[in-house]
Design an enzyme around this catalytic site. Sequence first.
Site, short mmCIF file in Angstrom:
data_model
loop_
_atom_site.label_atom_id
_atom_site.label_comp_id
_atom_site.label_asym_id
_atom_site.label_seq_id
_atom_site.Cartn_x
_atom_site.Cartn_y
_atom_site.Cartn_z
N ASP A 179 -29.52 -5.94 15.65
CA ASP A 179 -30.04 -4.59 15.86
C ASP A 179 -29.61 -3.66 14.72
OD1 ASP A 179 -31.40 -2.61 17.26
OD2 ASP A 179 -30.56 -3.24 19.19
N ASP A 244 -38.63 0.60 21.02
CA ASP A 244 -38.74 -0.13 22.30
C ASP A 244 -39.92 0.36 23.14
OD1 ASP A 244 -36.35 -0.92 21.24
OD2 ASP A 244 -35.13 -0.33 22.94
C1 GLA Z 1 -32.40 -1.36 20.75
C2 GLA Z 1 -33.34 -2.56 20.67
C3 GLA Z 1 -33.56 -3.13 22.05
C4 GLA Z 1 -32.25 -3.53 22.69
C5 GLA Z 1 -31.31 -2.33 22.69
C6 GLA Z 1 -29.90 -2.68 23.09
O1 GLA Z 1 -32.96 -0.30 21.43
O2 GLA Z 1 -34.55 -2.18 20.08
O3 GLA Z 1 -34.45 -4.23 22.00
O4 GLA Z 1 -31.69 -4.60 21.99
O5 GLA Z 1 -31.20 -1.76 21.39
O6 GLA Z 1 -29.10 -1.55 23.12
#
Ligand code: GLA
Length: 545
Positions: A179, A244
């Site tokens: 990430d 997301d």
């Molecule tokens: C980000 C990523 C997600 C997830 C979260 C975890 O938002 O895009 O897919 O892994 O972090 O905190």
Amino acid sequence: MNCSVRKAFTRWLSIVLLFIFLSAGYAPAQTTQAPLAKIPLLPLAWSSWNSFSNTIHSDIAMQQARAMVSTGLQKAGYEYINIDEGWWLGDRDAEGNIVVDPKRWPAIALGDKPGDMANIVRYIHSLGLKAGIYTDAGKDGCSMYPDIGPAYANVGSEGHYEQDFLQFAKWGFDYVKVDWCGGDKENLSADLQYGEIARAIARAEQITGKRLYYSICNWGKQSPWTWGPGVGGSIQDIWRVSDDIVAPVVASGPHNERKVAFDKMMRNFDQGIHPAAQHTGYYNDPDMMVLGMPGMNTEQNRLHMSLWVVSGAPLIIGADLTKLDAETLDTLRNPDAIAIDQDPLGLQCIKVKDLSPGLEIWSKFLSTPGSRAVLLLNRSYFPAPMSVDWTDLGLKGSPANVHDVWANKDAGADKDSLKATVPAQDAILLVVRGSEGGFAHYLPISAASGEAKAITSPQTVFGNVSQVPSPFAQIRIVYANETRSTEVVGLYVNGETGTRVAFPPTKGAASVWIQARLDRQGDMNKLTFDTSSLSGLKIESIDVY
Ligand code: GLA
């Protein structure tokens, strides 16, 4: 005919055929001498994030792994159980090794040590599945939302790349998602950072023999479609192209906006379309799916699956596998849909026609010559008549077969086209099997002379390339890379800043496929591969469809 006359006749015939082939510039079918490069197909997976966020622990992971088997998802091709953020709270020992909470990750089998992530990996492997883990490229991770669990600092790998990726490989993991929360906060260069991580993964592989599939998650920041393909050299990767779709289910505060999941899912599909970057083995990732999660109905789930498979996206289930109903499971397990996603060319769909605002025809070029996955997408709020003409798909004549994937029957198309009424905010997904319209074959030219002769340096240039009717050309590249590592080169189309194309090692000639926008009329297009520094790679020819 005696033997020498027969030999002379055969030689004469092959010269005549070769002359016909060269003078036409078109070849009738795909040649088989250069098989596709051997690169992993898109991952089919489950991830803990959407449904469990940082409440993830050993029991949940085991339960989901068992459900992947008992629901038949494993049989349908899904194989990874990915543990996302929240598995680790940021503790390290005096040597900097990750320290894991032994209560959340206890012993599972006799002889297991509590707090050893190898326990859960062994369990997942014992079911015939693969295991994924998660970290951040920066110092901190994303675990900072008070409404989805406690905030923990220092859950990133920065400063510990060699150590952490070696640890993941030693634990036995098969997949790692990296990430960008820490990286973003620290204003790091994503290209450099993710490249460094890939090298740490490669070194971990040299030591342990264990390869981690590399999932880059920087949400489209710093345009990963320009550096993502092959940033890892021989480490194959996928890269996120947008943020997301939803906040996780366990969230209760302002981060939980699941009511907008459908719209956001559509937006992630749109943001995920970078057909010039995606190519055999290297894929855009529009995020794990919300398919089957609260707030999504059966039709929306099917549309979600259709969009992800035509765009050649990783199919990562974010729903709780123990709660999926029969219809959702049918959608996820549909063999035709999965085959579209897993097509070995690895290309993305392109929009071949806007019938009117919101009524779109998308087509994905498939590996069986003359085959396309086609989506009739109605984004409007009303049912709409739509039609697709076979010529829009670059096919010759009428297809032999048009299959409606979700209805699982022949689509009843006519000679020139298919006409259908598509429900509001829905789509029809087809597999069309016909005859390829043909392709043009090009050899590299010397940039200086423009003559058709093979060159190897300083760049490999294909000139006088003809435009094709659709916005993107599908291009099969035949190459040889007899070194031991994947060679990654820049591709510039008509001089524009381009993308990167990765060429894995081969024994003899092999092929990879790309898509490129050839927007100069006639035969004025030029493709330049920046092979200048690479001695081991020879790009031999391209076929443009
Ligand atoms: C980000 C990523 C997600 C997830 C979260 C975890 O938002 O895009 O897919 O892994 O972090 O905190």
